[in-house]
Motif scaffolding. Structure first.
Motif, short mmCIF file in Angstrom:
data_model
loop_
_atom_site.label_atom_id
_atom_site.label_comp_id
_atom_site.label_asym_id
_atom_site.label_seq_id
_atom_site.Cartn_x
_atom_site.Cartn_y
_atom_site.Cartn_z
N UNK A 154 0.86 -1.19 0.00
CA UNK A 154 0.00 0.00 0.00
C UNK A 154 0.89 1.23 0.00
N UNK A 155 0.94 1.91 -1.12
CA UNK A 155 1.83 3.07 -1.26
C UNK A 155 1.45 4.17 -0.27
N UNK A 156 0.17 4.39 -0.09
CA UNK A 156 -0.27 5.46 0.80
C UNK A 156 0.12 5.18 2.24
N UNK A 157 -0.11 3.94 2.72
CA UNK A 157 0.24 3.60 4.10
C UNK A 157 1.75 3.65 4.32
N UNK A 158 2.51 3.12 3.36
CA UNK A 158 3.97 3.12 3.49
C UNK A 158 4.50 4.55 3.51
N UNK A 159 3.92 5.42 2.70
CA UNK A 159 4.33 6.82 2.68
C UNK A 159 4.09 7.48 4.04
N UNK A 160 2.97 7.17 4.68
CA UNK A 160 2.69 7.74 6.00
C UNK A 160 3.74 7.30 7.02
N UNK A 161 4.19 6.06 6.94
CA UNK A 161 5.23 5.58 7.85
C UNK A 161 6.53 6.34 7.63
N UNK A 162 6.89 6.56 6.37
CA UNK A 162 8.10 7.31 6.06
C UNK A 162 8.00 8.73 6.60
N UNK B 34 8.45 1.33 -6.88
CA UNK B 34 7.50 1.57 -5.79
C UNK B 34 8.19 2.22 -4.59
N UNK B 35 9.41 1.78 -4.28
CA UNK B 35 10.16 2.39 -3.18
C UNK B 35 10.46 3.85 -3.50
N UNK B 36 10.93 4.11 -4.71
CA UNK B 36 11.24 5.49 -5.10
C UNK B 36 10.00 6.37 -5.06
N UNK B 37 8.89 5.87 -5.57
CA UNK B 37 7.65 6.66 -5.55
C UNK B 37 7.20 6.95 -4.13
N UNK B 38 7.30 5.94 -3.26
CA UNK B 38 6.89 6.11 -1.87
C UNK B 38 7.70 7.20 -1.19
N UNK B 39 9.01 7.14 -1.34
CA UNK B 39 9.89 8.10 -0.67
C UNK B 39 9.71 9.50 -1.25
N UNK B 40 9.61 9.59 -2.56
CA UNK B 40 9.50 10.91 -3.18
C UNK B 40 8.17 11.58 -2.87
N UNK B 41 7.08 10.81 -2.83
CA UNK B 41 5.79 11.41 -2.51
C UNK B 41 5.70 11.78 -1.03
N UNK B 42 6.63 11.27 -0.22
CA UNK B 42 6.72 11.70 1.19
C UNK B 42 7.52 12.99 1.33
#
Length: 462
Positions: free
Chosen positions: A54-62, A177-185
């Motif tokens: 879940x990109x949204x949930x992972x982003x919140x954790x970051x 997916x990792x890059x997108x997660x971190x960048x959107x955070x």
């Protein structure tokens, strides 16, 4: 990689159980040393077996880990936004290829940086990755100069340089997916490192790497394995089993929720047994469940992955780390199953703040070591020259690298010496085959049957 002018080193470790951001400051008197000045922790959400689901949930954790680190250090978000990210991948392809170049025709010649680049290119030309794989790390595992092994060929004289290159690749979608997660955070990806490698760097001492050793890190959702010899990592593997499976077993057999099982897993070896029994916990049965799962991991997965590893190959033995490694007696069980010496990494190799000075944070410490090591030796862990969509700030750099590589090849074709041999030679022998593991949360056999089989072994060990 960051230049030496950067004041702060920032690492982000994305695990199944927790997401950790670590901030360190350089020591101006000792360039190879750093001082940890802050960190941030957040429970991992949206990550299963180390993979983003879940990109949204992972982003919140970051974002939570980042905000806590910023609050502790008092440093502006902009100055902490460039991060090295450690992440997991269940499907890891680790391949060795050989490259050879001649140096000076009939006369010997000192090895220059350009010669190292040429031989690396030759080794990369022989690489055949599976479809849609991203070569995350390229690690020179050994060199030969005129047929003689050398540790560091730069500036040494010879006529022919051989090199064996270990390429560690993961599915492109994992990296994207990792890059997108971190960048959107709101962060910039400065670099990427596979978590098993980061964990090994945080847990294993240099002398153990030189002698030959095995790093085994048991995290929440995965177990990472890295093999070392002559100070270099030459094999990386990942098994999709970790501490979460213990939690699932406890919940299933003891008829409790996953939250209660996680709480019990963390308390059972530190809390008073009478207190646990007063809470209605069958302590003896819980012990059996935990050790049965660990025994299955070692017997059915780790032993298969390390089938051809012997104490003669790895005199420094196995270095055990990760949250599950804190289970009492686990090293005795591993020694009994693999018949190899085991050292438990009770703390990271870098000095860490209180609360992070244990085996659960070796990957965070390993990111810092990765920073320092790659600055000291740019050929130790080389970045891929592939284009990763989404990492726009690195695009121009990669284009220049590729253009320079093509130009070098063209010059070589136009200036071939008459006595140049055709590129060839046998690849470095591969002793370790890729392992395929079932992506399955469930035990390989019924948990109760596994417990019965395990009891005899448990009596012998304890």
């Amino acid at each position: 990689m960051p230049g030496k002018s950067d004041n702060f080193l920032v690492g982000l470790s994305m695990g199944t159980t927790k997401t950790t951001m670590i901030v360190a400051e350089r020591n101006p008197r000792y360039p190879d040393s750093v001082h940890v000045i802050g960190f941030g922790n957040a429970p991992s959400r949206g990550i299963s077996k180390g993979i983003i689901v879940s990109l949204q949930d992972a982003r919140q954790s970051v974002m939570k880990a980042f905000q806590e680190a910023q609050s502790i250090t008092g440093i502006s978000a902009k100055r902490l936004s460039n991060v090295i990210v450690a992440f997991n991948a269940m499907d890891v392809q680790s391949e060795s290829t050989h490259g050879m170049v001649t140096l000076g025709g009939r006369e010997s010649k000192a090895v220059e940086a350009g010669d190292l680049n040429r031989v690396i290119d030759r080794a990369k030309d022989n690489l055949a990755l599976r479809s849609n794989m991203y070569s995350l790390h390229m690690i020179p595992t050994s060199y030969e100069l005129d047929g003689r092994p050398v540790d560091e060929p730069l500036n040494m004289n010879g006529q022919q340089l051989d090199m064996w290159l270990q390429t560690v690749a993961v599915p492109m979608t994992y990296v994207q997916n990792v890059a997108n997660c971190v960048q959107t955070a709101g962060l910039d990806v400065k670099g990427l490192v596979l978590k098993p490698l980061a964990s090994s760097l945080g847990a294993v001492y240099e002398e153990e790497m030189r002698a030959g050793c095995i790093s085994l890190c048991i995290g929440g959702g995965t177990t990472g394995i890295v093999l070392y010899r002559n100070g270099r990592a030459f094999r990386v593997m990942s098994i999709p089993i970790g501490g979460d499976h213990i939690r699932s077993d406890l919940a299933t057999v003891l008829h409790m929720s996953l939250g209660e099982a996680e709480h019990l897993k963390k308390r059972i070896f530190t809390a008073n047994e009478d207190d646990l029994r007063n809470e209605g916990v069958d302590v003896d049965y819980a012990y059996q469940i935990i050790f049965a799962r660990i025994e299955e991991l070692f017997n059915s997965y780790v032993r298969d992955a390390l089938a051809e590893c012997t104490p003669q190959h790895f005199p420094s033995g196995i270095i055990l780390s990760g949250g599950v490694s804190e289970t009492p007696g686990i090293e005795m069980m591993l020694e009994d199953i693999l018949q190899m010496p085991v050292r438990k990494a009770v703390e990271p190799v870098y000095s860490m703040p209180p609360g992070l000075d244990n085996a659960s944070y070796v990957s965070a410490a390993g990111i810092l070591k990765y920073y320092v090591a790659t600055e000291r030796d740019p050929y130790l862990f080389m970045e891929s020259d592939q284009m990763l969509p989404g990492l726009s700030e690195r695009s121009e750099k990669r284009e220049r690298q590729e253009q320079n590589r093509q130009e070098r090849r063209e010059r070589e074709r136009m200036n071939v010496y008459a006595n140049d041999e055709e590129d060839g030679g046998n690849n470095e022998p591969e002793y370790y085959d890729d392992e395929e593991y079932e992506d399955d949360d469930a035990p390989r056999e019924n948990v109760r049957e596994m417990l019965g089989r395990f009891m005899d072994r448990l009596k012998g060990l304890f």
